[in-house]
Design a protein around this motif. Structure first.
Motif, PDB file in Angstrom:
ATOM      1  N   GLU A  21       0.835  -1.207   0.000  1.00  0.00           N
ATOM      2  CA  GLU A  21       0.000   0.000   0.000  1.00  0.00           C
ATOM      3  C   GLU A  21       0.870   1.258   0.000  1.00  0.00           C
ATOM      4  OE1 GLU A  21      -3.295   0.109   0.018  1.00  0.00           O
ATOM      5  OE2 GLU A  21      -3.934  -1.917   0.603  1.00  0.00           O
ATOM      6  N   LYS A  25       1.828   5.327  -2.424  1.00  0.00           N
ATOM      7  CA  LYS A  25       1.690   6.673  -1.849  1.00  0.00           C
ATOM      8  C   LYS A  25       2.707   7.639  -2.439  1.00  0.00           C
ATOM      9  CE  LYS A  25      -1.769   5.897   0.837  1.00  0.00           C
ATOM     10  NZ  LYS A  25      -3.021   6.618   0.565  1.00  0.00           N
ATOM     11  N   ARG A  33      -1.387  11.652  -4.509  1.00  0.00           N
ATOM     12  CA  ARG A  33      -2.493  12.052  -5.366  1.00  0.00           C
ATOM     13  C   ARG A  33      -2.057  12.082  -6.830  1.00  0.00           C
ATOM     14  NH1 ARG A  33      -7.819  14.187  -4.785  1.00  0.00           N
ATOM     15  NH2 ARG A  33      -8.563  13.855  -6.915  1.00  0.00           N
ATOM     16  N   GLN A  36      -1.908   8.478  -8.214  1.00  0.00           N
ATOM     17  CA  GLN A  36      -3.257   7.965  -8.498  1.00  0.00           C
ATOM     18  C   GLN A  36      -3.804   8.609  -9.772  1.00  0.00           C
ATOM     19  OE1 GLN A  36      -4.474   5.540  -7.064  1.00  0.00           O
ATOM     20  NE2 GLN A  36      -4.350   5.586  -4.833  1.00  0.00           N
ATOM     21  N   VAL A  89      -1.939   6.061   8.783  1.00  0.00           N
ATOM     22  CA  VAL A  89      -3.228   5.717   8.177  1.00  0.00           C
ATOM     23  C   VAL A  89      -3.174   4.306   7.583  1.00  0.00           C
ATOM     24  CG1 VAL A  89      -4.748   6.235   6.234  1.00  0.00           C
ATOM     25  CG2 VAL A  89      -4.013   8.073   7.731  1.00  0.00           C
ATOM     26  N   ASP A  92      -3.336   1.737  10.244  1.00  0.00           N
ATOM     27  CA  ASP A  92      -4.689   1.705  10.768  1.00  0.00           C
ATOM     28  C   ASP A  92      -5.627   0.916   9.846  1.00  0.00           C
ATOM     29  OD1 ASP A  92      -5.977   2.670  13.012  1.00  0.00           O
ATOM     30  OD2 ASP A  92      -7.132   4.038  11.743  1.00  0.00           O
ATOM     31  N   LEU A  93      -5.493   1.132   8.548  1.00  0.00           N
ATOM     32  CA  LEU A  93      -6.309   0.380   7.597  1.00  0.00           C
ATOM     33  C   LEU A  93      -5.967  -1.105   7.654  1.00  0.00           C
ATOM     34  CD1 LEU A  93      -6.261   2.808   4.533  1.00  0.00           C
ATOM     35  CD2 LEU A  93      -8.269   2.150   5.864  1.00  0.00           C
ATOM     36  N   GLN A  96      -7.721  -2.581  10.507  1.00  0.00           N
ATOM     37  CA  GLN A  96      -9.143  -2.754  10.171  1.00  0.00           C
ATOM     38  C   GLN A  96      -9.346  -3.995   9.305  1.00  0.00           C
ATOM     39  OE1 GLN A  96     -11.669   0.432   8.896  1.00  0.00           O
ATOM     40  NE2 GLN A  96     -10.341   1.984   9.737  1.00  0.00           N
ATOM     41  N   ASP A  97      -8.457  -4.178   8.352  1.00  0.00           N
ATOM     42  CA  ASP A  97      -8.560  -5.338   7.470  1.00  0.00           C
ATOM     43  C   ASP A  97      -8.437  -6.620   8.281  1.00  0.00           C
ATOM     44  OD1 ASP A  97      -8.721  -6.566   4.900  1.00  0.00           O
ATOM     45  OD2 ASP A  97      -6.574  -6.936   4.990  1.00  0.00           O
ATOM     46  N   GLU A  99      -9.105  -6.986  11.494  1.00  0.00           N
ATOM     47  CA  GLU A  99     -10.310  -7.170  12.310  1.00  0.00           C
ATOM     48  C   GLU A  99     -11.458  -7.692  11.461  1.00  0.00           C
ATOM     49  OE1 GLU A  99     -10.962  -3.387  14.095  1.00  0.00           O
ATOM     50  OE2 GLU A  99      -9.245  -3.595  15.445  1.00  0.00           O
ATOM     51  N   GLY A 100     -11.524  -7.241  10.201  1.00  0.00           N
ATOM     52  CA  GLY A 100     -12.586  -7.694   9.307  1.00  0.00           C
ATOM     53  C   GLY A 100     -12.538  -9.193   9.088  1.00  0.00           C
ATOM     54  N   GLU A 102     -12.234 -11.399  11.227  1.00  0.00           N
ATOM     55  CA  GLU A 102     -13.049 -12.037  12.266  1.00  0.00           C
ATOM     56  C   GLU A 102     -14.508 -12.166  11.832  1.00  0.00           C
ATOM     57  OE1 GLU A 102     -11.960 -13.123  15.316  1.00  0.00           O
ATOM     58  OE2 GLU A 102      -9.906 -12.636  14.735  1.00  0.00           O
ATOM     59  N   ASP A 103     -14.946 -11.288  10.936  1.00  0.00           N
ATOM     60  CA  ASP A 103     -16.344 -11.317  10.495  1.00  0.00           C
ATOM     61  C   ASP A 103     -16.553 -12.200   9.275  1.00  0.00           C
ATOM     62  OD1 ASP A 103     -17.015  -9.689  12.540  1.00  0.00           O
ATOM     63  OD2 ASP A 103     -17.338  -7.881  11.352  1.00  0.00           O
TER      64      ASP A 103
END
Lengths: 400, 400
Positions: A21, A25, A33, A36, A89, A92-93, A96-97, A99-100, A102-103
């Protein structure tokens, strides 16, 4: 590039994922930016991601933009900006990934099955196959700019494969690639061995879940072995179409599970059989028993009709797989990495056509995946009545 | 075939899903095993499934087997055996599939968002869009052989579309299809209207979940409207690439969610905007606020650079989408069903090339999806502080 999540430094699990990732950047003098925008200006569609053994960078675009698109990819891998302020950031993402995961019970199960089946290699400074690409909470916690920049030094020309599908003469394609990636560091090509833990057994309680998910891993055949195609054909008979053994035995005849499948998995240059089923908690034990029974009867060989159908399925599958240009580019890269050569559609079909029932059954007579299978289950109950491993001496030190 | 889960008779939710599986349990004089073997003998790869408005039967195979493969598909849809003794297992698998939905928060959320956004049409004898294709527990309980056989009478030539990609003269293809499907019943072509519930708000507690999942639906543009392509271009600017508005605002600038996207959804001949994000429970409210803010600023129009990039993305996307033969066959079928005509790659690109910034911004000045958005959230908490709907009168009778 031959650096994947298995190459993450021990204690820095998640490095390859965050680094991939971070590379986007900003690169080649552009900020995040600007980079991208440069991709979007060309209408280039990016794909890829971090696998256990490699990180893939894919780009699809119009032929007229090939040079510009390839230059952007080269900027990303060889001249990234790696701005420190973007890291928090990204970390942090990544959390989150993670933790996801687990779902998503099937993904969680796959990660845990990998961890049980392929433990860390003793003495190796790499984390190996025991964690998902998104890392571990502790690994992400330990990641920092300096460590990631040092890890990037492993990425380079050594072992990297460029698959290119375009309307271009081979020599011109070669020159373009050589020019575009000139000066890129050498890097490291150091595969992580996959040491399979035979006979492992583990149940993961998943309170509140509705289904029980089953994962079964077993030894298979290396891509460079003469048995590779006989094994592929046997897998096609086991799990290829509506008349395949697992589908008929588990779903059609007994209605035990909505989804059941078996497929090849290649890690560390070795092949493994990886099977999955999602069932109800009440039927999961029978589902697993039927799956193991189907593996146990493989040494008995295929029947003539069954061989013919599996043969047809394998042969037409080669044609379907070559249809999309993006798929073909991916296949070129994979072929070189796994088989050491590009397999043409025509050549591969000829090899498959030459396979005989006798050859496949001679291979199967020696193939006993059920004996060495490692099984992981995930479901609402606290326990799961897992059948004992056939080789108890191999299961020592393995979770219950 | 233009019969999907929305056409399930009221109280028999799941009929189309179970029927699709039942059709494969023997056809054209073959029993279930014989039919599976016939497909596998040809190496034909099946695809398809039940959508809200249609059931799709896909088959990919070698050109030499086209006639035989098409005849098998015709047997399945026009001459199925529908053996009663197979039904209990199919109903059981359907129940398992439905239970599996509980273990997949994004799929569960999508089903609940559909139910809130597209309630049953008063007075209609069809169940409509308020249930997933796998049905409801009560609907599956009520399904029986007689009712399903009666439901099958709705499947036939009316409104059905055959998309065929093969090395064949058009007239020969037409004759082959006409011959193969001759005598198939007429059936029914009766679309289910999609009446969108504006301003709906609902939170679904998901105890034990790690993430909060957000779904946002809003009115869009009909495929037959002159605004269709301007809307597609606006969606490309909103959620097309790495520099798109949602991706930058939610993920790149604020790190609020790992995944965020918006895409068009066509139901009942109308177009709708459907957006999704998966975030942490703590950041979900800000994620939703940022998503709504991005929708609110759409009427301000696109900038010139942004327009150019979205334009390029939309145009190259058309080329990518036409690459695979299977994808092209699917697109042919979808074009006829949604647009009433086949859109050639060349023609569609010319139409996109002709789009101007002024045209797109004139459309956007009239487009206010945020005002009418219906929002559904699913996450670990008991409540979610949903922002009030902008048009409170439209939200009456809608869950909290």
């Amino acid at each position: 590039m031959p650096v994947g999540s298995a190459h993450d430094p021990r204690g820095q699990e998640g490095a390859a994922g965050v680094l991939e990732e971070w590379l986007y950047k900003g690169a080649g003098g552009r900020d995040a930016r600007g980079l991208q925008d440069a991709f979007d200006d060309l209408g280039v569609r990016r794909s890829g991601g971090v696998g256990p053994e490699a990180t893939r960078f894919g780009a699809s675009g119009l032929t007229a933009d090939l040079g510009a698109a390839l230059a952007l990819v080269a900027d990303v891998v060889a001249r990234p900006a790696l701005p420190t302020h973007e890291l928090p950031v990204l970390l942090d993402l990544a959390r989150q990934d993670l933790e996801g995961l687990e779902d998503s019970p099937p993904d969680l199960l796959a990660a845990e099955a990998r961890a049980l089946g392929f433990p860390r290699v003793p003495g190796d400074d790499r984390a190996g196959y025991a964690h998902p690409a998104s890392g571990t909470p502790e690994g992400l916690e330990a990641l920092g700019a300096a460590g990631l920049r040092a890890h990037l030094e492993r990425y380079g020309q050594a072992g990297s494969v460029l698959g290119l599908v375009a309307d271009l003469e081979p020599q011109a394609a070669h020159d373009l690639a050589a020019r575009t990636f000139a000066g890129w560091r050498v890097g490291e090509d150091r595969p992580v061995p996959a040491l399979f833990r035979r006979g492992g057994r583990l149940h993961l309680p998943h309170p509140g879940g509705e289904q029980t998910h089953l994962s079964l891993s077993a030894p298979g055949v290396s891509p460079r072995s003469a048995d590779w195609l006989p094994w592929q054909l046997a897998l096609s008979a086991l799990s290829g179409g509506g008349s395949s053994r697992l589908f008929v035995a588990v779903r059609e005849e007994r209605g035990l599970a909505y989804a059941v499948s078996a497929s090849p998995l290649v890690l560390g240059g070795e092949g493994f059989l990886s099977a999955y089923a999602g069932s109800t908690p009440g039927r999961a034990p029978e589902t697993l028993a039927v799956m193991l029974a189907e593996l146990e009867r493989l040494p008995g060989g295929l029947g003539a009709e069954e061989f013919r159908r599996a043969h047809t399925g394998l042969s037409t599958g080669v044609v379907f797989g070559a249809q999309s240009l993006r798929g073909r580019a991916h296949a070129l890269t994979r072929d070189l990495a796994l088989f050491g050569q590009v397999r043409s559609v025509r050549g591969l079909r000829a090899q498959i056509d030459a396979l005989t029932l006798e050859e496949v059954n001679a291979f199967l007579a020696r193939y006993r995946p059920a004996l060495e299978a490692t099984v992981v289950t995930l479901g609402p109950g606290d326990t799961f009545a897992l059948p004992p491993a056939a080789q108890p001496q191999a299961a020592q030190g393995v979770g219950a």
